[in-house]
Structure formats: C-alpha cells, structure tokens
Design an enzyme around this catalytic site. Structure first.
Site, short mmCIF file in Angstrom:
data_model
loop_
_atom_site.label_atom_id
_atom_site.label_comp_id
_atom_site.label_asym_id
_atom_site.label_seq_id
_atom_site.Cartn_x
_atom_site.Cartn_y
_atom_site.Cartn_z
N ARG B 294 0.80 -1.30 -0.17
CA ARG B 294 -0.01 -0.06 -0.02
C ARG B 294 0.88 1.18 -0.02
NH1 ARG B 294 -4.80 -2.04 3.93
NH2 ARG B 294 -5.90 -3.43 2.40
N TYR B 431 -6.54 -0.19 -6.44
CA TYR B 431 -5.80 -1.53 -6.27
C TYR B 431 -4.89 -1.49 -4.99
CZ TYR B 431 -1.48 0.16 -9.28
OH TYR B 431 -0.47 0.61 -9.75
N GLU B 432 -4.76 -2.50 -4.55
CA GLU B 432 -4.01 -2.86 -3.11
C GLU B 432 -5.05 -2.27 -2.15
OE1 GLU B 432 -1.52 -4.40 -2.36
OE2 GLU B 432 -0.61 -4.89 -4.10
N GLY B 433 -6.47 -2.52 -2.28
CA GLY B 433 -7.04 -1.66 -1.30
C GLY B 433 -7.80 -0.40 -1.57
#
Lengths: 587, 587
Positions: B294, B431-433
């Site tokens: 992140r 993306y990545e949360g």
C-alpha cells in the site's frame, strides 16, 4: 435498459424551479401546458434510451473515422440521427416562426440532458446545431434566417462554431483567419480552424460553419473580428444545394473522450462566406451566443453525471462484497449497504440533482430576461450562466470519478462503461471557455461591473429561503443552517473581492475559481433547499411519494456534505492570494 | 528530456524527514552514507529519465498484447527491462544478505517514485516483484528464500500477487481457489485469479506467483486462506528452470490506463504450489505485506503527480495566451503569468511535495519500527500507511486532472500526454485496497483499536511543530496558523469518532473516508511545515537557494489552500452521518 431518463426529476425542476408560473405566461409560451412539455419529454426520453444510449459504448470503441478528408461516424450513428431528424427532435426549443416547437428553455435543457446522458458524442451534433440556430436568430439577416434556419431546425443540416486556431484558444483576439470582401458582397475566408466539433461528418447533407475571421483593414485584437456563415455546400437562392465550398477537413483529433464525436481541423482556402451583421462585431455576437452555449455545456455535465450515477447505482445493488461494519449480518451484503458506498452514491446524486436544479432555474431566468427585457432578471440570469457551466462541469469530473471508484477494479476496465464517462466528462471544464474563463466572466463581468449589486440580490434571495427553512421541521432547519453558513461565506468572499478589485486586481483574480466554485456550490444548494421546501409542501398536501422523500434527503445530504466546501473556498480566497502570487517556479 | 527526476527534493525528504539520524544508525544501515544514497539515486534517475520515460507514450498507445496465451509488451520494454536487470536496480532496497544493496526504505521509495514517474506501466513489474520479495523475506522458509530471493532481487525473475477472484475483491474471505495437498508435500492449486498485474509477460525468464487459496478442510471465510508460491516455471533444487507449470493466462484486460502493463486473468489447473508458512495463515501474511504494498502504491501517486506537474509546468511556460488581468502588459503573456494557472500549478506542486514528504516520513518510521521493534513507532508507522495510500492516490487523481486543465483543449488530445497521466492515475485509489478499505483500516485498526492513543500522539507531534512555527517569522506563523486549525479539526473529528464508535458504529464509518482525507491532508501539511522550518533554518545558516525558497513557498501555499479542506471534512464527519445513513435510493 442502460439509461433511464429521469423525467420525473426533470419535470419537477421545470415545474417548480424554472419560474414556470411566469415563463408559461410569456407571449411565446401562451399555448404551452406542463402536460405538453411532459409528453414531449417522455417521447424524447424513449428515443434517447432506446435509440441513442445503445450507441455509446460501441461509438467510443470504434471512434469517428478519418480517411482522405472524409469523416465517417461509428456504426449506428447515421441511422439514429436519421430517426432524430424524422421525429423532429432538433426543433423542440426553437421558435415556432421558423418551424420549431417553441418549448421554453428549461424544457430544451431537459432534452439536451437526456440526449447527452444517452451519448455525449451523439449529443454534441445537435448541441452545436442549436448554437448555430441561436446565432442566426440573434444576429442573422432575414435572408440568412430564411435560407438556413429551416434546414437547421429540422436537423437536416448541422451547424458548427469555428473560433479556435492553434495560437488562439482562450485568447480569441489572436484569431488570424482572413476574410476578404469580394465584389459580389461575399467574402473569401482563408485560414485554419482547430477543435471544430462535428466540423466534418456523414450525418447531414450540409454543414453550416459559423466562422470568426478578420477583414484586411480590421483593428488588431478582439475588436477586429467578424462573424461569417460558411456553408460546406453552397446554397442557392431557392435553398437547393450547390457545389462544395473550399472547406477541407485536414484531420480529426485522437481524444481522451467523446471519441465518436469528430473534432476536426478545417482548412479554409478562400472559401465563400457571408458576413453576419456588421464587420468587427464578431466577438460581440459570439458573446451573445456564449451564454447559451456555455449553459448547454453545463447541462452536458449534469447529463454525464446522471449516466454515471445510474450505472454506479445498478452496480452497487448487484455487487455483493463484505459483511456490514455493524456486524448485523454474518454474510456479505450488496455494497450499497456499506456506509462509504452510500456516501459516494449520495455525493453523485446530490451533485447531479443540484446541477440540474440550477440549470432549470437559470433557463427560466434566461427566458424571462430575454422576453421581458428586465434588467435585473437578465443580470441574474447572466450571473447564473458561469455557475451552471463551472459547477456542473467541474463536478461532473468528480461525479464520474466516483462512478469509477464505486465499481472498484471493474471501474478501470473499459468494457464496464464507467471509465468512458470519466473520459468523456473531462472535456467539459475546458471547451466553451475553461473554468478559469467562466470564473473571470463571473468575477469581472457579472460581479465587479455592477459593484456586486446582482451578487447581493442573489445572496438576499438565498437568505429568504433560509428564513422559510428556519420555520420548518428539524430537517428543514438543518438544511437552512448549512445554507446559511455557505451564504455567509459567499458574502465574506464577495466583500473581500470587491474591496481588492480596487487595490489589487491580481489578488482578486487569484481567488476567481474558488469564488466560482463557492458560488456555484451555494447556488445548487439553494435550489436543492428550495426543492426540499416544495417537496415538504407537496407532502403536507397529501402528495407523498418516494421521489419527494428522496428529494428532501438529497437536499439534506447536500447541505451537510457539499455546502461545507464553501467555507474552505472562502478561506482560500481571503488568505491565499499572497502565497499564490509570490511563489516562484523552478527553472 | 520529458521527465526530470526531482532528486534534490527526494534527497531533502530523505535527509530531513525520514528520521535519517536514527535510520542511518540502524545495524542494517551501518555503512550507508547520505552521499551513497544520493549517488545511487542519481544513477537510477538517469536510467529512468533516459531509458524508461521515452517508453511511456508509445507503451500506452501500443498496449500489452495478448495472443494465444502469450503476452508481449510494447516495443522497447524488453530492452529497457534487460538494462534494468543488468544495472541491478531491483536490488536497491533489499537486504544485503540476499544480494540486495540494502538502502533504507525512504531511498527505496525515492527509486519507486522515479521509475513510476518515468512510466507507471513499466514501474509496476518491479513493484510487484518488490512485494513478492517482501513476502518471502517475512514468511518464506529458508529453502524458499534461497531458491527464489536471489533471482527475484536480481530482477531476473518477477513476482505477482494473486488475491482477487471475480467474487472476491475487497472481500478476500470469499476466495475460492482450491489447494489440495499432495503426497510429496506440494499442493495442487486450482482456480481462477483476476486482475493479476504482470501475471504473464515476456520480460523475465520466470514469474513467481504468490497465490491465496483454500485447503479442502479449511474454515470458511478469511481465516481459511493459505498462501502459496507457484512458479510459472518449476525450479529445480539447484535453481535451474524446469517445465512450465499449469498456470495459463486466459486473457488480459482492456483498461483505462497503465495499458502497457498486462493485467491478466490466470487459470490455475492443478498447478504445483508450495505452502508458505502455516496453513490458514495466508491472510495474516498478506496483512504483513500489505503495509509495504500500500505504501508503494501511495508512492506511485506521488510519481504520476510529479510527472503531470512537470508536463503542465513546461506547457504553462511555453503557451502564450491573453493579456494579464492587471493590465500591466498590452501583449499576451505565457499562461504561467495568469493567477489561476499559478493556482493550479501550485496545487499540483504542493500536493505532490506533500505526498512525497509523508512517504519519506513513513518510510523512516517503518524502518525504525521494523528494526527496533518499538511498539509506539510501529503503531505510528502503521497509522501513516493508509494516509500515504489514501492521500497520495486520491490527490493524484486531482493533480493529474489539473494537469489536463492547464493544457486547455490540448489536454484532451492524447498525443499531448497529459490525458495519459489522468487515465493512469485512476487505478491508484482502487488497487491494493480501495480508499474505503484504507479508511476502514485507519479508523478500525489504527485508531479505534488503541482507543485513539496513536492518533493523539500524532496530534501532539503536530502541536509541537506549531509551537516551533509560532516563534518564527510571518510566513512561519501563517503556516502554523493553518496547521493549527487543521489539527484542531482532526482532534474534533477524532473525539466524535471515538465516541460514536461505541454507540453507533455505522455513523463512525460513514465518516471514515472524510477522516482519512482529513488526516492525510493534515499529515502532508505537517511534513511540509516541518520542511519549511528546516529550509528556514538552512537559509539562516547561509545555505540559501531557490530550492529552499520554493520549499517554504510550497508549505505556505499548502497551509492556505489545501489545509482548509480539513475543516470541511470535519463538518461532514460530525454533521453528515444521519443524512448519509437514512437516505433511500430509487428502485
């Protein structure tokens, strides 16, 4: 159905926000009943949803095609446009005297919204034609009107605006296209125009170009521009089409969005043009038209926002993911049940409905001002136009971005369609005058020029709405509170800007865009607050419906989530000029 | 040169914001001098600017190509990647024990920024490899480390993360891919994974997939996930490549942006995988890695913002249009002289430098926390990570949008390049949360779990900076004033959220994203305020330079133009929960 035209909300705005009681009593509207408007919009809604909306994705993927000077639109566009002409939709807002239906401007705006929500690329062709019609109506000779208006209003011919040149974008004073008067009274037009929307295409049998150019002896700068009508095919005295004019499409642009809409580079090689009005008055005529064109682009912002919202709402209902944070359910739920997805959807909805509300209100003021020639109404209408353009287009970028976000990873995949709205929307704060140009218009022409008189009337009207709200229930009071804080921020900013406009004009203009956004945000909040009062009133009179409940909820959300931006904008205006004007940039 | 790596600012952030005095004294860093870091970054900067940046436009236009299960990258990518491997750049931030250079995380972040600014599509491959390396370092067995880390750290092999499935995006508990233990101890992995960045490509001789899957007897939900390493080509005990594994690329996505980066659908058909760590601990391992991944995506946000800013700045200097509003000059001027263009450029610059500043500060905390195992430092580092991800990526969307706007009509033409950044940036808050996932992480895990203790320490540190600023000159005081108001808004929001987290968890989470944005905006303002203090201090010590002057100007602009958003976010949090939670949506 991928697009459901929001006819109920459009009619609500026309009936309750567009000054319908006065507009419908104008001589031009003597015969128009609300039911007629509703019937026309319902019919057009069906056309937009069934014939146009399905073109949007395919049109984007295929794009307009250029080959050896000819431009071809994607599959299906020609058929849909032929239907559009056959059903006479171009005529809706135009005067009965020239073959139009003569609906008021708010109804015309509703039609523009639906068509552009269905497909912005498709909607641009009629939108430009509307602009050409408006220009000829306001400034054309009787001969020009009789020659061109009929086919344009029928949609058989389309229109374009030719302003921009490579060196002349926001700065039209730099236009260099030449116009040389010939012995027969026509002009030879020579130069290159860029960014000409639908400058070349295969939808209509003729294209009527309106062109800004400069006569040989004209003064330099913006005061030496004249406006010409340059038909792609010359038109005989009886209206028959003659030979092709020397206007050539050199190329079309490869764009971020609205890809089915051809954006042409046009080369004028001693093309035959006809002067509109007087020489050297071209920019003045452009400004007359500008309000209508800018207003229409604002409506496009509402349109693409609505489409993005509908798409996101469907997805949020269908997509099941994760348990609720409150632990009330052990299974994953549709994401619409998660607070942040609701937040995003409500931002989208409230910004969209707020934009629609100010568009309707402004449309009514424009009609009233135009027909009654009432100075205060005209001033308020013209004050509203940059708000509609600035607010609805900048917010469209935000709304379509939220539309992508709600889809998660799917939003980044082109086939989903959310990304297309995000790409399409991005032109809106740029064309027909960038946001900064709108802000300069608002601050320079609409606020400073009359010493803030119109702006203060605007604030006073909002204060009246606040007073009404303060006597209402808890919800009304909460809306009134948010509105009051935002209006106070507006007045503080206004005082500061008027003061600084005298001593430090740079400092005032350093805050021009924040002021535009503050004012637009406030105006939309005001119209939504009005909508809530009306909805509550209707409910009290026994007309309860989910639509009215949602309208009130939207207004409250807007007051609590969007209006707080106004105070932040005020702070930027009052504190931020020095740091903005003095910072250096790296070499 | 289309991209000039901002090495001076990167080094300023490393030296002054990344806790260099403590980080450089860590055992792992005993040998690292600032001059070594600068030399490495200068070398990498040259590679990024000369070899990678020119690929960006071409790569986007050509896109990654899929044909019969094979994925080919656009022209030039393979050569540039081969150079990247040859020069050993993948090794920069990784431990010396496994062949890495062992630079601290802040230096690694600087490298990630430069590579992704040069081309986000290109940068994604090494970024995913970094993620796989981090995962194996933290959770792999000695055998796995010795088998995979060497080739990954050299860049000869690349890595992927296989989390998402069609029904399992934000909700990883729904992962359905099966992992069946075989007699030899390996597992047969069967299922379909989507959105696999660089899941298939032609840059490296092998690809190491890390895959979340579920063993037959595993509990349902997130606690039944295990993590596996699945090499695309099986690897012999001596490290030689064996036969192809049964991992097939079914298709790649047609995306809004990062188009040269292949996003694969991977079909695992009883593919051979090896368990990492313990069964059913997969999600826990993912969470360990998550902070790093992140954080890296946040840095990508800074990267694309910087690139967009540089492009807009060049254009604003070159483009001549319109006279100044103050009438000081009769001719048109470069648009950088117009107040609103300055406003947009300074927003871009201050948001970019603010993001870079919190990335550097967080990187330092992550290193310190990791090596010292100090609970408070770890807590603050983990508090910062969602801020870096949330703030830098959401703001990247805004910054790249401003980049388009500054270009006017040119911004909408793909050949200009501004639109590409706008498209590329849009994946970052997803993306990545997603941003909402970051916000839940911040509010749920990093704030509520310790009763706000870390958040209060964060606020107290900011108050210390304010105290320093209040003793400074007028500029320092103005920065301190803006920071103080924002910090007060943070504390009000924090109090409210902690209170409501007990009684009304939905109301608290209704404000989670506004709280994330408030906190991220505040954190960046704080680090820029620190930067201004440092710059003033250096100036007082005779080290004046345009860079330091600009740094102070950026901090002041940020304090006056960006920090006011914090108060608006607070209002949304405190007032907005009811309207958000109760509104109904149309059927």
């Amino acid at each position: 159905m991928s697009y459901q035209p929001p006819v109920q909300d459009l009619m609500f705005c026309i009936e309750h926000l567009s000054h319908w009681d006065k507009v419908s009593k104008l001589p031009a509207q003597a015969d128009t009943e609300l039911a007629d408007v509703a019937a026309a919009l319902e019919g057009f809604a069906q056309f937009c949803a069934e014939q146009v909306a399905p073109l949007s994705y395919v049109g984007d993927a295929q794009s307009a095609h250029f080959d050896k000077g000819r431009v071809t639109l994607p599959k299906g566009h020609a058929q849909a446009y032929a239907q559009f002409v056959e059903m006479g939709w171009q005529a809706l807002p135009h005067p009965v005297d020239y073959g139009g239906v003569g609906l008021p401007r708010a109804a015309g705006a509703a039609a523009v919204e639906m068509l552009n929500a269905a497909d912005m690329s498709f909607g641009l062709c009629p939108l430009l034609t509307d602009g050409a019609i408006e220009a000829l109506l306001l400034t054309g000779s009787d001969e020009q009107k009789s020659k061109y208006l009929g086919p344009l209003i029928s949609g058989r011919w389309s229109g374009t605006m030719n302003l921009t040149e490579p060196q002349a974008g926001s700065d039209l004073g730099r236009v260099a296209t030449k116009a040389v008067r010939r012995e027969d009274g026509s002009y030879g037009i020579t130069g290159t125009k860029i960014y000409i929307t639908y400058g070349a295409h295969d939808l209509t049998e003729n294209i009527i170009h309106l062109v800004l150019a400069r006569t040989p002896d004209a003064p330099a700068g913006p005061k030496g521009l004249s406006l010409f009508v340059v038909p792609q095919k010359l038109v005989g005295p009886d209206g028959t089409l003659g030979p092709e004019n020397t206007v050539n499409c050199v190329s079309i642009e490869h764009k971020l969005g609205v890809r089915a809409s051809p954006t042409a580079v046009l080369d004028y090689a001693d093309a035959t043009g006809f002067l509109i009005g007087q020489e050297n008055s071209g920019l003045e005529y452009m400004f007359i038209m500008m309000n209508a064109a800018r207003f229409a682009v604002g409506v496009q912002g509402v349109a693409v926002s609505e489409r993005a919202y509908q798409r996101a709402l469907v997805y949020a209902r269908d997509r099941v993911q994760s348990r609720p944070v409150n632990g009330s359910v052990k299974d994953a739920v549709p994401i619409i049940d998660h607070p942040d997805v609701r937040r995003m959807l409500l931002r989208m909805r409230s910004l969209t409905e707020g934009g629609r509300a100010i568009a309707a209100a402004s449309a009514g003021l424009l009609d009233l001002g135009h027909h009654q020639q009432d100075a205060e109404t005209i001033a308020l209408a013209e004050f509203m136009v940059p708000l509609v353009k600035g607010f609805c287009t900048e917010r469209a970028v935000e709304v379509t971005s939220l539309g992508v976000q709600i889809h998660g990873g799917m939003g980044f995949i082109e086939e989903t369609g959310a990304a297309q709205h995000y790409r399409d929307a991005r032109i809106l704060p740029i064309y027909e005058g960038t946001t900064a140009i709108q802000a300069n218009d608002l601050l320079g022409r609409k606020v400073m020029r009359d010493g803030g008189a119109t702006a203060r009337r605007f604030a006073a009207q909002i204060a009246e709405t606040e007073a009404e709200l303060s006597g209402g229930d808890r919800t009304a009071q909460a809306i009134g509170q948010g509105l009051g804080l935002a209006r106070a921020a507006f007045e503080d900013a206004l005082d500061w800007l008027l003061e600084n406009s005298k001593q430090n004009i740079d400092a005032a203009f350093a805050g021009s865009v924040p002021f535009l956004m503050l004012t637009g945000t406030l105006a939309a909040g005001w119209q939504l607050a009005q909508s809530a009062l009306i909805a509550q009133n209707l409910q009290e009179n026994g007309q309860d419906s989910p639509f009215l409940t949602q309208k009130i909820a939207t207004a409250l959300f807007y007051a609590q989530h969007i209006l707080p931006d106004c105070t932040a904008e005020k702070t930027r205006i009052l504190q931020g000029a020095d740091s903005l004007l003095t910072a250096a940039f790296p070499e």
